[in-house]
Enzyme design. Sequence first.
Site, mmCIF file in Angstrom:
data_model
loop_
_atom_site.group_PDB
_atom_site.id
_atom_site.type_symbol
_atom_site.label_atom_id
_atom_site.label_comp_id
_atom_site.label_asym_id
_atom_site.label_seq_id
_atom_site.Cartn_x
_atom_site.Cartn_y
_atom_site.Cartn_z
ATOM 1 N N ARG A 1 -0.176 -8.257 13.347
ATOM 2 C CA ARG A 1 -0.839 -7.259 12.494
ATOM 3 C C ARG A 1 -1.727 -7.953 11.447
ATOM 4 O O ARG A 1 -2.794 -7.463 11.103
ATOM 5 C CB ARG A 1 0.194 -6.352 11.826
ATOM 6 C CG ARG A 1 0.819 -5.374 12.820
ATOM 7 C CD ARG A 1 2.045 -4.697 12.262
ATOM 8 N NE ARG A 1 1.758 -3.913 11.091
ATOM 9 C CZ ARG A 1 2.574 -3.769 10.055
ATOM 10 N NH1 ARG A 1 3.750 -4.379 10.048
ATOM 11 N NH2 ARG A 1 2.242 -3.028 9.046
ATOM 12 N N ARG B 1 11.139 -0.005 10.805
ATOM 13 C CA ARG B 1 9.800 -0.007 11.395
ATOM 14 C C ARG B 1 9.791 -1.057 12.475
ATOM 15 O O ARG B 1 9.889 -2.247 12.198
ATOM 16 C CB ARG B 1 8.744 -0.351 10.325
ATOM 17 C CG ARG B 1 8.422 0.786 9.397
ATOM 18 C CD ARG B 1 7.304 0.427 8.458
ATOM 19 N NE ARG B 1 6.092 -0.033 9.141
ATOM 20 C CZ ARG B 1 4.898 -0.022 8.579
ATOM 21 N NH1 ARG B 1 4.744 0.427 7.353
ATOM 22 N NH2 ARG B 1 3.846 -0.468 9.232
ATOM 23 N N ARG C 1 11.336 -6.678 4.100
ATOM 24 C CA ARG C 1 11.369 -5.257 4.450
ATOM 25 C C ARG C 1 12.154 -5.074 5.749
ATOM 26 O O ARG C 1 12.900 -4.125 5.922
ATOM 27 C CB ARG C 1 9.918 -4.770 4.633
ATOM 28 C CG ARG C 1 9.779 -3.284 4.801
ATOM 29 C CD ARG C 1 8.374 -2.838 4.454
ATOM 30 N NE ARG C 1 7.376 -3.197 5.462
ATOM 31 C CZ ARG C 1 6.073 -2.976 5.302
ATOM 32 N NH1 ARG C 1 5.608 -2.448 4.209
ATOM 33 N NH2 ARG C 1 5.219 -3.299 6.240
ATOM 34 N N LYS D 1 0.822 -1.221 0.000
ATOM 35 C CA LYS D 1 0.000 0.000 0.000
ATOM 36 C C LYS D 1 0.852 1.265 0.000
ATOM 37 O O LYS D 1 0.570 2.198 -0.731
ATOM 38 C CB LYS D 1 -0.925 0.047 1.232
ATOM 39 C CG LYS D 1 -1.974 -1.032 1.279
ATOM 40 C CD LYS D 1 -2.984 -0.776 2.401
ATOM 41 C CE LYS D 1 -2.389 -0.801 3.790
ATOM 42 N NZ LYS D 1 -1.877 -2.103 4.222
ATOM 43 N N ARG E 1 -9.633 1.375 8.860
ATOM 44 C CA ARG E 1 -9.203 0.028 9.234
ATOM 45 C C ARG E 1 -10.244 -0.699 10.073
ATOM 46 O O ARG E 1 -10.022 -1.859 10.451
ATOM 47 C CB ARG E 1 -7.927 0.135 10.064
ATOM 48 C CG ARG E 1 -6.635 -0.172 9.314
ATOM 49 C CD ARG E 1 -5.514 0.019 10.311
ATOM 50 N NE ARG E 1 -4.302 -0.664 9.997
ATOM 51 C CZ ARG E 1 -3.279 -0.097 9.369
ATOM 52 N NH1 ARG E 1 -3.374 1.112 8.886
ATOM 53 N NH2 ARG E 1 -2.165 -0.779 9.212
#
Length: 200
Positions: free
Chosen positions: A152, A141, A133, A18, A93
Site C-alpha cells: 500500500r 483490517r 494497528r 487520516k 488517490r
Amino acid sequence: MSKSLPRLILFGPPGAGKGTQSNLLCEKFSLPHISTGEMMREEIKLGSSLGKKVKAILDRGELVSDDLVIELVKHRVSNADCKKGYLLDGFPRTLAQAEQVTLLKCAGGDHIVTLVIELEVPEEMLLERISKRNADSTVTRSDDDIAVAAKRLKVYTDQTAPVAAYYRGRGELKEVDGVGSVEEVQSRIIETVKKSFPGL
Ligand code: AMP
C-alpha cells in the site's frame, strides 16, 4: 455573495492517521465523513456484489478502479447531509480522481472551497504504526498485514503522491506535521482549517 462551504480532504500515506483525525475533525465541525475505504469495507462486510468485486483488490493492497470509486463518491456527496460541506478521507488517490473532485458540485448550490491537508509522517514511522494497528485486536483490517502494508505504501508513492503536487499547484494544499499525539496533530489541523474557514 454566496457562502464558502468547506470541502476538506485529509491526504497522506497509509498509517498517517487520516481515519482518526478525520473522525475528530468531522465531530468538531459537524461535517459528514466520507471515507472511501470505509465504504468499501462496509460493502465487503455486507457481502454485496460490490463487496465481492473489491475484496481481493483491498486484500492485495491495490487500488479499486477510478470509475467505481468516483461513482460511489458522486452518489454520496449528492446526499442532503453534504449540503453544508463534507470531508473526504482516502479520496482522491489518483490524478484522474482528483480531476473529478474539482467537477463535483455542492448539493446546497453554494460556492465550495477545497482545502487539502497533507499529513506528513516519515516513512519509517508509517510501517511501525500500521504494525501496531495490526497487533491491536479491536481493529481488524485484512490489509494491515505487514506485507500488504508495504504494498500500500508503494502504491501510495507511485499513484497517490502525485495528487499532492496537483493540489499544491492549485494553491489548495496545506502541509501539517503528522508526528505527535493525536491531540497535538488534531490542534494543528484545526488551526489550519480555521485559517481557511474562519466562520467554521
Ligand atoms: P483506506 O481505508 O482509505 O486506507 O482504504 C483501504 C483500501 O480501499 C485501499 O487500499 C484501496 O484498496 C481501497 N480504496 C480506498 N479509497 C480508494 C480510492 N480513492 N481509490 C481506489 N481505491 C481506494
